[in-house]
Motif scaffolding. Structure first.
Motif, PDB file in Angstrom:
ATOM      1  N   VAL A   1       0.828  -1.215   0.000  1.00 12.47           N
ATOM      2  CA  VAL A   1       0.000   0.000   0.000  1.00 12.47           C
ATOM      3  C   VAL A   1       0.854   1.253   0.000  1.00 12.47           C
ATOM      4  CG1 VAL A   1      -1.576   1.348   1.438  1.00 12.47           C
ATOM      5  CG2 VAL A   1      -2.048  -1.065   0.999  1.00 12.47           C
ATOM      6  N   ALA A   2       1.895   1.278   0.830  1.00 13.59           N
ATOM      7  CA  ALA A   2       2.715   2.486   0.954  1.00 13.59           C
ATOM      8  C   ALA A   2       3.426   2.828  -0.354  1.00 13.59           C
ATOM      9  CB  ALA A   2       3.737   2.302   2.075  1.00 13.59           C
ATOM     10  N   VAL A   3       3.845   1.823  -1.108  1.00 13.00           N
ATOM     11  CA  VAL A   3       4.556   2.068  -2.366  1.00 13.00           C
ATOM     12  C   VAL A   3       3.637   2.750  -3.375  1.00 13.00           C
ATOM     13  CG1 VAL A   3       5.830   0.993  -4.253  1.00 13.00           C
ATOM     14  CG2 VAL A   3       6.045   0.086  -1.926  1.00 13.00           C
ATOM     15  N   PHE A   4       2.420   2.232  -3.511  1.00 12.39           N
ATOM     16  CA  PHE A   4       1.462   2.835  -4.436  1.00 12.39           C
ATOM     17  C   PHE A   4       1.033   4.220  -3.967  1.00 12.39           C
ATOM     18  CE2 PHE A   4       0.933  -1.615  -5.710  1.00 12.39           C
ATOM     19  CZ  PHE A   4       0.883  -1.490  -7.078  1.00 12.39           C
ATOM     20  N   ALA A   5       0.839   4.381  -2.662  1.00  9.89           N
ATOM     21  CA  ALA A   5       0.406   5.679  -2.139  1.00  9.89           C
ATOM     22  C   ALA A   5       1.456   6.750  -2.384  1.00  9.89           C
ATOM     23  CB  ALA A   5       0.112   5.562  -0.640  1.00  9.89           C
ATOM     24  N   ARG A   6       2.707   6.409  -2.209  1.00  8.96           N
ATOM     25  CA  ARG A   6       3.781   7.396  -2.398  1.00  8.96           C
ATOM     26  C   ARG A   6       3.860   7.851  -3.853  1.00  8.96           C
ATOM     27  NH1 ARG A   6       9.977   6.524  -0.224  1.00  8.96           N
ATOM     28  NH2 ARG A   6      10.693   8.652  -0.578  1.00  8.96           N
ATOM     29  N   LEU A   7       3.799   6.897  -4.784  1.00 12.43           N
ATOM     30  CA  LEU A   7       3.890   7.274  -6.200  1.00 12.43           C
ATOM     31  C   LEU A   7       2.653   8.038  -6.650  1.00 12.43           C
ATOM     32  CD1 LEU A   7       5.339   7.153  -8.907  1.00 12.43           C
ATOM     33  CD2 LEU A   7       4.246   4.929  -9.315  1.00 12.43           C
ATOM     34  N   MET A   8       1.471   7.594  -6.242  1.00  9.19           N
ATOM     35  CA  MET A   8       0.244   8.273  -6.646  1.00  9.19           C
ATOM     36  C   MET A   8       0.194   9.690  -6.089  1.00  9.19           C
ATOM     37  SD  MET A   8      -2.559   8.386  -8.297  1.00  9.19           S
ATOM     38  CE  MET A   8      -3.224   6.782  -8.745  1.00  9.19           C
ATOM     39  N   ARG A   9       0.649   9.896  -4.883  1.00  7.93           N
ATOM     40  CA  ARG A   9       0.669  11.244  -4.317  1.00  7.93           C
ATOM     41  C   ARG A   9       1.578  12.158  -5.132  1.00  7.93           C
ATOM     42  NH1 ARG A   9       4.256  13.918  -1.158  1.00  7.93           N
ATOM     43  NH2 ARG A   9       3.433  15.650   0.115  1.00  7.93           N
ATOM     44  N   ALA A  10       2.772  11.676  -5.469  1.00  6.65           N
ATOM     45  CA  ALA A  10       3.704  12.492  -6.244  1.00  6.65           C
ATOM     46  C   ALA A  10       3.142  12.828  -7.625  1.00  6.65           C
ATOM     47  CB  ALA A  10       5.045  11.770  -6.381  1.00  6.65           C
ATOM     48  N   GLU A  11       2.535  11.849  -8.279  1.00  8.81           N
ATOM     49  CA  GLU A  11       1.976  12.094  -9.605  1.00  8.81           C
ATOM     50  C   GLU A  11       0.754  13.012  -9.527  1.00  8.81           C
ATOM     51  OE1 GLU A  11       3.091  11.137 -12.630  1.00  8.81           O
ATOM     52  OE2 GLU A  11       4.883  10.442 -11.574  1.00  8.81           O
ATOM     53  N   THR A  12      -0.027  12.894  -8.466  1.00  9.20           N
ATOM     54  CA  THR A  12      -1.200  13.762  -8.306  1.00  9.20           C
ATOM     55  C   THR A  12      -0.785  15.211  -8.093  1.00  9.20           C
ATOM     56  OG1 THR A  12      -2.471  11.923  -7.371  1.00  9.20           O
ATOM     57  CG2 THR A  12      -3.293  14.146  -6.968  1.00  9.20           C
ATOM     58  N   ILE A  13       0.221  15.437  -7.263  1.00  9.78           N
ATOM     59  CA  ILE A  13       0.709  16.805  -7.035  1.00  9.78           C
ATOM     60  C   ILE A  13       1.257  17.393  -8.333  1.00  9.78           C
ATOM     61  CG2 ILE A  13       2.451  18.162  -5.832  1.00  9.78           C
ATOM     62  CD1 ILE A  13       2.134  16.311  -3.453  1.00  9.78           C
ATOM     63  N   ARG A  14       2.013  16.602  -9.082  1.00 10.91           N
ATOM     64  CA  ARG A  14       2.567  17.099 -10.346  1.00 10.91           C
ATOM     65  C   ARG A  14       1.465  17.440 -11.336  1.00 10.91           C
ATOM     66  NH1 ARG A  14       3.529  14.976 -15.169  1.00 10.91           N
ATOM     67  NH2 ARG A  14       2.792  12.926 -14.458  1.00 10.91           N
ATOM     68  N   THR A  15       0.450  16.577 -11.421  1.00 10.82           N
ATOM     69  CA  THR A  15      -0.644  16.820 -12.359  1.00 10.82           C
ATOM     70  C   THR A  15      -1.515  17.986 -11.912  1.00 10.82           C
ATOM     71  OG1 THR A  15      -0.658  14.445 -12.858  1.00 10.82           O
ATOM     72  CG2 THR A  15      -2.565  15.728 -13.573  1.00 10.82           C
ATOM     73  N   ARG A  16      -1.740  18.119 -10.611  1.00  7.50           N
ATOM     74  CA  ARG A  16      -2.586  19.200 -10.093  1.00  7.50           C
ATOM     75  C   ARG A  16      -2.000  20.569 -10.398  1.00  7.50           C
ATOM     76  NH1 ARG A  16      -2.843  19.640  -3.747  1.00  7.50           N
ATOM     77  NH2 ARG A  16      -0.801  20.542  -4.266  1.00  7.50           N
ATOM     78  N   GLN A  17      -0.687  20.660 -10.510  1.00  5.98           N
ATOM     79  CA  GLN A  17      -0.029  21.930 -10.793  1.00  5.98           C
ATOM     80  C   GLN A  17       0.116  22.215 -12.281  1.00  5.98           C
ATOM     81  OE1 GLN A  17       3.674  21.445  -8.706  1.00  5.98           O
ATOM     82  NE2 GLN A  17       2.750  21.778  -6.673  1.00  5.98           N
ATOM     83  N   SER A  18      -0.467  21.374 -13.130  1.00  2.00           N
ATOM     84  CA  SER A  18      -0.351  21.557 -14.576  1.00  2.00           C
ATOM     85  C   SER A  18      -1.265  22.686 -15.052  1.00  2.00           C
ATOM     86  CB  SER A  18      -0.692  20.264 -15.307  1.00  2.00           C
ATOM     87  OG  SER A  18       0.169  19.209 -14.895  1.00  2.00           O
ATOM     88  N   VAL A  19      -0.952  23.198 -16.233  1.00  2.00           N
ATOM     89  CA  VAL A  19      -1.713  24.314 -16.789  1.00  2.00           C
ATOM     90  C   VAL A  19      -3.123  23.879 -17.169  1.00  2.00           C
ATOM     91  CG1 VAL A  19      -1.790  26.004 -18.666  1.00  2.00           C
ATOM     92  CG2 VAL A  19       0.407  25.406 -17.619  1.00  2.00           C
ATOM     93  N   PHE A  20      -3.267  22.692 -17.717  1.00  2.00           N
ATOM     94  CA  PHE A  20      -4.603  22.277 -18.151  1.00  2.00           C
ATOM     95  C   PHE A  20      -5.553  22.066 -16.981  1.00  2.00           C
ATOM     96  CE2 PHE A  20      -2.216  18.331 -17.689  1.00  2.00           C
ATOM     97  CZ  PHE A  20      -3.101  17.500 -17.004  1.00  2.00           C
ATOM     98  N   VAL A  21      -5.000  21.746 -15.796  1.00  2.00           N
ATOM     99  CA  VAL A  21      -5.858  21.628 -14.609  1.00  2.00           C
ATOM    100  C   VAL A  21      -6.329  23.007 -14.166  1.00  2.00           C
ATOM    101  CG1 VAL A  21      -5.907  20.939 -12.186  1.00  2.00           C
ATOM    102  CG2 VAL A  21      -4.785  19.471 -13.864  1.00  2.00           C
ATOM    103  N   GLU A  22      -5.436  23.982 -14.194  1.00  2.00           N
ATOM    104  CA  GLU A  22      -5.836  25.347 -13.870  1.00  2.00           C
ATOM    105  C   GLU A  22      -6.863  25.865 -14.873  1.00  2.00           C
ATOM    106  OE1 GLU A  22      -2.379  27.732 -13.665  1.00  2.00           O
ATOM    107  OE2 GLU A  22      -1.458  26.625 -12.001  1.00  2.00           O
ATOM    108  N   ALA A  23      -6.693  25.523 -16.139  1.00  2.00           N
ATOM    109  CA  ALA A  23      -7.667  25.934 -17.154  1.00  2.00           C
ATOM    110  C   ALA A  23      -9.029  25.297 -16.902  1.00  2.00           C
ATOM    111  CB  ALA A  23      -7.160  25.566 -18.546  1.00  2.00           C
ATOM    112  N   ALA A  24      -9.033  24.053 -16.434  1.00  2.00           N
ATOM    113  CA  ALA A  24     -10.303  23.389 -16.135  1.00  2.00           C
ATOM    114  C   ALA A  24     -11.033  24.086 -14.995  1.00  2.00           C
ATOM    115  CB  ALA A  24     -10.063  21.922 -15.794  1.00  2.00           C
ATOM    116  N   TYR A  25     -10.287  24.557 -13.992  1.00  2.00           N
ATOM    117  CA  TYR A  25     -10.909  25.315 -12.908  1.00  2.00           C
ATOM    118  C   TYR A  25     -11.450  26.650 -13.416  1.00  2.00           C
ATOM    119  CZ  TYR A  25      -9.454  22.296  -9.023  1.00  2.00           C
ATOM    120  OH  TYR A  25      -9.333  21.265  -8.137  1.00  2.00           O
ATOM    121  N   LEU A  26     -10.699  27.320 -14.275  1.00  2.00           N
ATOM    122  CA  LEU A  26     -11.131  28.620 -14.790  1.00  2.00           C
ATOM    123  C   LEU A  26     -12.375  28.505 -15.648  1.00  2.00           C
ATOM    124  CD1 LEU A  26      -7.676  30.215 -15.715  1.00  2.00           C
ATOM    125  CD2 LEU A  26      -9.131  30.739 -13.747  1.00  2.00           C
ATOM    126  N   GLN A  27     -12.577  27.354 -16.270  1.00  2.00           N
ATOM    127  CA  GLN A  27     -13.773  27.134 -17.078  1.00  2.00           C
ATOM    128  C   GLN A  27     -14.979  26.727 -16.253  1.00  2.00           C
ATOM    129  OE1 GLN A  27     -12.643  24.312 -20.077  1.00  2.00           O
ATOM    130  NE2 GLN A  27     -11.414  25.776 -21.239  1.00  2.00           N
TER     131      GLN A  27
END
Length: 290
Positions: free
Chosen positions: A170-196
């Motif tokens: 569980v810890a291995v998957f949680a660590r990788l998913m958290r890192a990928e989620t933070i990286r994706t959340r800071q992407s431009v297309f995510v900010e654009a989705a919020y602005l829309q």
């Protein structure tokens, strides 16, 4: 008045690619020979797991005492054991239990760990801090030791060994998913989705989760091989189903008592090694093509 126009470089469209670059992109996605061999090995193991009766017609639990401890031959590809049972048949039928247990372990680690990492990385704040400390505690405990403790508490069965292996992952998957989620959340297309006007649930399910889960798929393939090794190790130590079960680890454990018949050990061991190496190679290829 002089008007100065600035022309920004235009990104090349898919149709503007030269034939050389297009062929290079296809070559990168084309599986190399060793990956194709690995996929073939996994396909064989999958057939063994799903339909063992198509591969062998013998019974894994019944043997001929007169044929005990026969070496590998055309009649018995992997030889026979001390009860005259065909080792190849037992390996084939044992793949069903080993592969199913590994699938259960990966499913537990992927679902639970992925959910923890997704929530921690997307919400952040005190939720992220709390869940991250929980993951740190799990990472501080050796995975195999944690699996032994859990299977001892649950009982000595292969399904319990699979649950214990899944909890330790569980810890291995949680660590990788958290890192990928933070990286994706800071992407431009995510900010654009919020602005829309997109809601948090919409952004999470339509944008963050699909993009953050790409690397997790490659990890799941790699963890599948690790789970096979851990479950086989637990069965070797006696934490799996008792005889006459034919789990791969149990076959290796039973064969070590007969040093004059080394095929009882190296035939199931070679199958385990080949399966794990094939999964490892496919996982590396998936990471490169991500």
């Amino acid at each position: 008045m002089t008007v100065v126009s600035l022309r920004l470089p235009r990104r090349a469209a898919a149709g503007d690619r030269s034939p050389a670059s297009a062929s290079l992109a296809v070559a990168r996605r084309r599986p190399p020979v060793d990956v194709l061999v690995s996929i073939a090995v996994l396909a064989v193991v999958l057939v063994w797991s799903v339909a063992p009766g198509l591969v062998t017609s013998q019974d894994p639990a019944d043997g001929v005492p007169a044929d005990k401890l026969l070496g590998p031959s055309a009649a018995h590809w992997f030889g026979t054991d001390h009860l005259g049972r065909d080792v190849f048949t037992r390996v084939v039928y044992g793949s069903s239990s080993s592969v199913l247990s590994a699938l259960v372990a990966v499913a537990i680690g992927l679902l639970v760990g992925g959910l923890i990492g997704l929530i921690a990385g997307f919400i952040g704040g005190w939720v992220d801090s709390t869940l991250s400390r929980l993951v740190d505690v799990l990472l501080a405990i050796p995975g195999f030791l944690l699996a032994v403790v859990i299977v001892t508490a649950l009982g000595f069965q292969t399904i319990n060994a699979a649950i214990a292996t899944g909890v330790s992952a569980v810890a291995v998957f949680a660590r990788l998913m958290r890192a990928e989620t933070i990286r994706t959340r800071q992407s431009v297309f995510v900010e654009a989705a919020y602005l829309q006007g997109g809601s948090a649930t919409h952004v999470l399910t339509r944008h963050v989760l699909p993009n953050a889960s790409r690397s997790v798929v490659a990890l799941a393939v790699l963890q599948f091989g690790v789970s096979i090794l851990v479950i086989a190790s637990l069965a070797f130590l006696g934490y799996g189903d008792p005889p006459p079960a034919s789990d791969w680890g149990l076959l290796v454990s039973a064969g070590k008592d007969y040093p004059t018949a080394p095929w009882l050990v190296y035939t199931p061991a070679v199958v385990i090694i080949a399966t794990v190496l094939a999964l490892n190679r496919v996982s590396r290829w998936l990471r490169k093509t991500d």
